[in-house]
Structure formats: structure tokens, C-alpha cells
Scaffold this motif. Structure first.
Motif, PDB file in Angstrom:
ATOM      1  N   UNK A 174     -13.480 -38.022   5.858  1.00 17.23           N
ATOM      2  CA  UNK A 174     -13.449 -37.532   4.473  1.00 17.23           C
ATOM      3  C   UNK A 174     -14.767 -36.893   4.044  1.00 17.23           C
ATOM      4  N   UNK A 175     -15.873 -37.272   4.676  1.00 16.74           N
ATOM      5  CA  UNK A 175     -17.163 -36.681   4.322  1.00 16.74           C
ATOM      6  C   UNK A 175     -17.234 -35.214   4.730  1.00 16.74           C
ATOM      7  N   UNK A 176     -16.394 -34.808   5.674  1.00 19.28           N
ATOM      8  CA  UNK A 176     -16.380 -33.426   6.128  1.00 19.28           C
ATOM      9  C   UNK A 176     -15.472 -32.515   5.327  1.00 19.28           C
ATOM     10  N   UNK A 177     -14.731 -33.084   4.381  1.00 19.63           N
ATOM     11  CA  UNK A 177     -13.808 -32.274   3.586  1.00 19.63           C
ATOM     12  C   UNK A 177     -14.554 -31.204   2.801  1.00 19.63           C
ATOM     13  N   UNK A 178     -14.032 -30.007   2.857  1.00 16.96           N
ATOM     14  CA  UNK A 178     -14.623 -28.904   2.109  1.00 16.96           C
ATOM     15  C   UNK A 178     -14.457 -29.168   0.616  1.00 16.96           C
ATOM     16  N   UNK A 179     -15.532 -29.027  -0.139  1.00 15.43           N
ATOM     17  CA  UNK A 179     -15.479 -29.199  -1.585  1.00 15.43           C
ATOM     18  C   UNK A 179     -15.555 -30.638  -2.066  1.00 15.43           C
ATOM     19  N   UNK A 180     -15.706 -31.582  -1.146  1.00 16.14           N
ATOM     20  CA  UNK A 180     -15.783 -32.983  -1.582  1.00 16.14           C
ATOM     21  C   UNK A 180     -17.117 -33.249  -2.269  1.00 16.14           C
ATOM     22  N   UNK A 181     -17.166 -34.326  -3.008  1.00 15.34           N
ATOM     23  CA  UNK A 181     -18.389 -34.768  -3.686  1.00 15.34           C
ATOM     24  C   UNK A 181     -18.542 -36.264  -3.431  1.00 15.34           C
ATOM     25  N   UNK A 182     -18.654 -36.627  -2.149  1.00 14.09           N
ATOM     26  CA  UNK A 182     -18.663 -38.021  -1.729  1.00 14.09           C
ATOM     27  C   UNK A 182     -20.043 -38.572  -1.369  1.00 14.09           C
ATOM     28  N   UNK A 183     -20.930 -37.699  -0.888  1.00 14.47           N
ATOM     29  CA  UNK A 183     -22.165 -38.209  -0.297  1.00 14.47           C
ATOM     30  C   UNK A 183     -23.296 -37.197  -0.420  1.00 14.47           C
ATOM     31  N   UNK A 184     -24.413 -37.563   0.130  1.00 13.27           N
ATOM     32  CA  UNK A 184     -25.584 -36.694   0.141  1.00 13.27           C
ATOM     33  C   UNK A 184     -25.271 -35.376   0.845  1.00 13.27           C
ATOM     34  N   UNK A 185     -24.292 -35.369   1.726  1.00 13.19           N
ATOM     35  CA  UNK A 185     -23.899 -34.135   2.418  1.00 13.19           C
ATOM     36  C   UNK A 185     -23.408 -33.080   1.444  1.00 13.19           C
ATOM     37  N   UNK A 186     -22.994 -33.505   0.263  1.00 14.06           N
ATOM     38  CA  UNK A 186     -22.426 -32.598  -0.727  1.00 14.06           C
ATOM     39  C   UNK A 186     -23.405 -32.218  -1.836  1.00 14.06           C
ATOM     40  N   UNK A 187     -24.604 -32.725  -1.787  1.00 13.92           N
ATOM     41  CA  UNK A 187     -25.570 -32.477  -2.865  1.00 13.92           C
ATOM     42  C   UNK A 187     -26.371 -31.218  -2.573  1.00 13.92           C
ATOM     43  N   UNK A 188     -26.220 -30.254  -3.469  1.00  8.13           N
ATOM     44  CA  UNK A 188     -26.954 -29.001  -3.343  1.00  8.13           C
ATOM     45  C   UNK A 188     -27.767 -28.685  -4.596  1.00  8.13           C
ATOM     46  N   UNK A 189     -27.645 -29.529  -5.611  1.00  5.86           N
ATOM     47  CA  UNK A 189     -28.377 -29.311  -6.856  1.00  5.86           C
ATOM     48  C   UNK A 189     -28.043 -30.397  -7.851  1.00  5.86           C
ATOM     49  N   UNK A 190     -28.579 -30.292  -9.059  1.00  9.91           N
ATOM     50  CA  UNK A 190     -28.382 -31.334 -10.070  1.00  9.91           C
ATOM     51  C   UNK A 190     -26.911 -31.605 -10.406  1.00  9.91           C
ATOM     52  N   UNK A 191     -26.097 -30.563 -10.483  1.00 11.26           N
ATOM     53  CA  UNK A 191     -24.690 -30.756 -10.850  1.00 11.26           C
ATOM     54  C   UNK A 191     -23.938 -31.533  -9.765  1.00 11.26           C
TER      55      UNK A 191
END
Length: 170
Positions: free
Chosen positions: A131-148
Motif C-alpha cells: 500500500x505504501x507504493x500506491x500512486x497518490x497515497x498519503x500513508x508515509x514519509x514516502x508521500x511527503x513532498x511539502x507542508x500540505x
């Protein structure tokens, strides 16, 4: 180096720890060979600060040194050699699982981080990351690209904690 020191520690501080560690050692960049060869007590003192580089600086200094020793032994001291020749996501996940301090979940998160933010995308990496590899997910540090996205990941984690608490009460 950010990932190993993030356990039970605010993300912002954890990911700033490598820079602080390098500054304390008086180097521009961290080197696995240098850390692997350091006196363990001295490295622990460096981790203790102040400020401490981790909630448990002694154990994290030891884990960091163990990780660096493995990188030296198996990957010529270069973290990127972990993934440079990985033929597929399953192989890379297996290699990550072998790292000291990396369990199944942390390995999947790190694999997703490599794929999503660093272009390390051997065939099947998303499947191996789960699930961490799902495109568009917001589950983990892998998905953090900025404040939002940081806010979205924190909200997801809070929802997961609340759901776990509710399940325990049933």
C-alpha cells in the motif's frame, strides 16, 4: 541516513539528524566507512548531543554503526549500491529487510520512498512496497513532498491510530 533514526522521534528532527551528525563530526557528508570504524562510545556521545539526535541516542548510535558496517561489508560502503543492480522490487525489498533496524513495514516504506521520490523503480517495486507504493497515497514519509502532504500523512496516521483504538474497545 534519515530513515534509521526516525523511530519514535518527530519526522522533522529525524530527517535533520544526518546533517547535524555530519556537522558534529566536522564533515560535509556522512561516510559509512567512517561511521563503521568509529569508536562506539565516541559515536554514542556524538548522538547524545545536546541536543540528542534521537529519543534513544545510545541504541540508535549502535544501530547506525551496525547499518554502516553492513553497508561497508556488502555494498562497498555506498548505500546506493543496495538498489543499483536490483533486478526487481522483490529483490530490493529483501535487501532492505536485511538492514539492521528495518522490519517489514519500514522496508516497504523505504522502497516506496526510493520509487516515488528518487526514481529507483525496478520492475515490481510498487507491488513489493504494498500500500505504501500506491500512486497518490498519503500513508508515509514516502508521500511527503511539502507542508500540505505532511499534513495529509499526519491525518492518515491519526485516523489509523483512532481506528486501532476503536477496534481494541470492541
Amino acid at each position: 541516513m534519515g530513515r534509521p533514526v526516525d523511530q519514535q522521534f518527530p519526522m522533522e528532527r529525524a530527517f535533520g539528524a544526518p546533517r547535524l551528525l555530519a556537522d558534529r563530526l566536522g564533515v560535509d557528508a556522512l561516510d559509512a566507512r567512517q561511521l563503521a570504524g568509529m569508536d562506539a562510545e565516541e559515536l554514542t556521545r556524538v548522538f547524545q548531543g545536546p541536543p540528542a539526535l534521537h529519543r534513544y541516542p545510545g541504541s540508535m548510535a549502535g544501530r547506525t554503526q551496525e547499518l554502516c558496517r553492513l553497508l561497508v561489508k556488502r555494498y562497498d560502503g555506498r548505500p546506493e549500491n543496495l538498489w543499483a543492480d536490483a533486478p526487481d522490487g522483490a529483490t530490493l525489498l529483501r535487501r532492505l529487510n536485511e538492514l539492521p533496524g528495518f522490519g517489514a513495514q519500514k522496508s516497504r516504506i523505504f522502497l516506496a520512498l526510493l520509487g516515488k521520490q528518487y526514481g529507483v523503480a525496478p520492475p515490481g517495486w510498487r507491488e513489493a512496497a504494498g500500500d505504501y507504493g500506491l500512486d497518490g497515497s498519503r500513508r508515509s514519509v514516502a508521500d511527503i513532498t511539502g507542508p500540505e502532504s505532511l499534513t495529509e500523512v499526519r491525518a492518515f496516521k491519526q485516523e489509523q491510530k483512532q481506528a486501532a483504538r476503536a477496534a481494541k474497545q470492541k
